[in-house]
Write an enzyme that holds these catalytic residues in place. Structure first.
Site, PDB file in Angstrom:
ATOM      1  N   SER A  51       0.930  -1.033   0.128  1.00  0.00           N
ATOM      2  CA  SER A  51       0.080  -0.020   0.121  1.00  0.00           C
ATOM      3  C   SER A  51       0.971   1.220   0.174  1.00  0.00           C
ATOM      4  O   SER A  51       1.545   1.538   0.952  1.00  0.00           O
ATOM      5  CB  SER A  51      -0.942  -0.229   1.283  1.00  0.00           C
ATOM      6  OG  SER A  51      -1.520   1.283   1.233  1.00  0.00           O
ATOM      7  N   VAL A  56       6.874   2.003   4.567  1.00  0.00           N
ATOM      8  CA  VAL A  56       7.997   1.537   3.788  1.00  0.00           C
ATOM      9  C   VAL A  56       7.585   1.571   2.327  1.00  0.00           C
ATOM     10  O   VAL A  56       8.650   2.022   1.465  1.00  0.00           O
ATOM     11  CB  VAL A  56       7.939   0.058   4.181  1.00  0.00           C
ATOM     12  CG1 VAL A  56       9.072  -0.566   3.454  1.00  0.00           C
ATOM     13  CG2 VAL A  56       8.624  -0.056   5.646  1.00  0.00           C
ATOM     14  N   CYS A  57       6.389   1.217   1.883  1.00  0.00           N
ATOM     15  CA  CYS A  57       6.030   1.735   0.545  1.00  0.00           C
ATOM     16  C   CYS A  57       6.290   3.047  -0.017  1.00  0.00           C
ATOM     17  O   CYS A  57       6.951   3.383  -1.033  1.00  0.00           O
ATOM     18  CB  CYS A  57       4.694   1.235   0.334  1.00  0.00           C
ATOM     19  SG  CYS A  57       4.265  -0.474   0.675  1.00  0.00           S
ATOM     20  N   SER A  58       5.773   3.944   0.825  1.00  0.00           N
ATOM     21  CA  SER A  58       6.211   5.495   0.260  1.00  0.00           C
ATOM     22  C   SER A  58       7.882   5.664   0.298  1.00  0.00           C
ATOM     23  O   SER A  58       8.268   6.394  -0.642  1.00  0.00           O
ATOM     24  CB  SER A  58       5.525   6.246   1.235  1.00  0.00           C
ATOM     25  OG  SER A  58       5.426   7.734   0.895  1.00  0.00           O
TER      26      SER A  58
END
Length: 162
Positions: A51, A56-58
């Site tokens: 997501s 972490v994804c951002s």
């Protein structure tokens, strides 16, 4: 074995690996348009992330914005289960004009063809692929703990960017 929060997860779909042809897939872009991103040729980095709204994804996508600055010869595609609204917001907030952010939530074509959907929570695992100009996978990584980042050095090296 892939874990999410240290607990093993089951991946649904068909895993892909180095040497395979990267599958053509359909997804939605941030404007809800159905797209087939692999119909464009050229070296491509494909990222699966759970997501875009998680730290972490951002962080991962932010690093790719930095890595790819001034390197138009390699495309970067990110696919998640996020709604296109979230993708549009992230693109706006991060002034993203470089990474193609796509949603798997409606069609689920990407996850089925790459074996990246976690059965236990419905999100995508964290994975990274480098696809050459002929559509062959030259690097694959299914990150063993979803909360961890991919191996940037190996990934960028495979893409010819290190």
């Amino acid at each position: 074995m892939i874990t999410f929060g240290s607990k093993p997860v089951t991946l649904e779909g068909t895993p892909i690996k180095t040497g395979d042809t990267f599958p053509s897939f359909k997804a939605l872009d941030a404007d809800f348009n159905e797209v087939e991103p692999m119909s464009k040729s050229g070296k491509t980095i494909v990222l699966a992330v759970p997501s875009i709204d998680t730290p972490v994804c951002s962080l991962e996508l932010g690093k790719f914005l930095h890595f790819m600055n001034g390197k138009p010869e390699v495309r970067v595609i990110s696919v998640s289960q996020d709604l296109p609204f979230a993708l549009a917001r992230w693109n706006r907030d991060h002034e993203n004009d470089r990474i193609e952010t796509l949603s798997n939530f409606h069609l689920e074509d990407f996850s089925t063809k790459t074996g990246t959907k976690m059965k236990e929570n419905g999100l995508l695992c964290r994975a990274a692929f480098v696809v050459d100009e002929n559509g062959k996978i030259i690097y694959d990584e299914y990150v063993s703990e979803v909360a961890n980042e991919p191996d940037y050095v190996a990934l960028l090296e495979a893409a010819g960017l290190q």
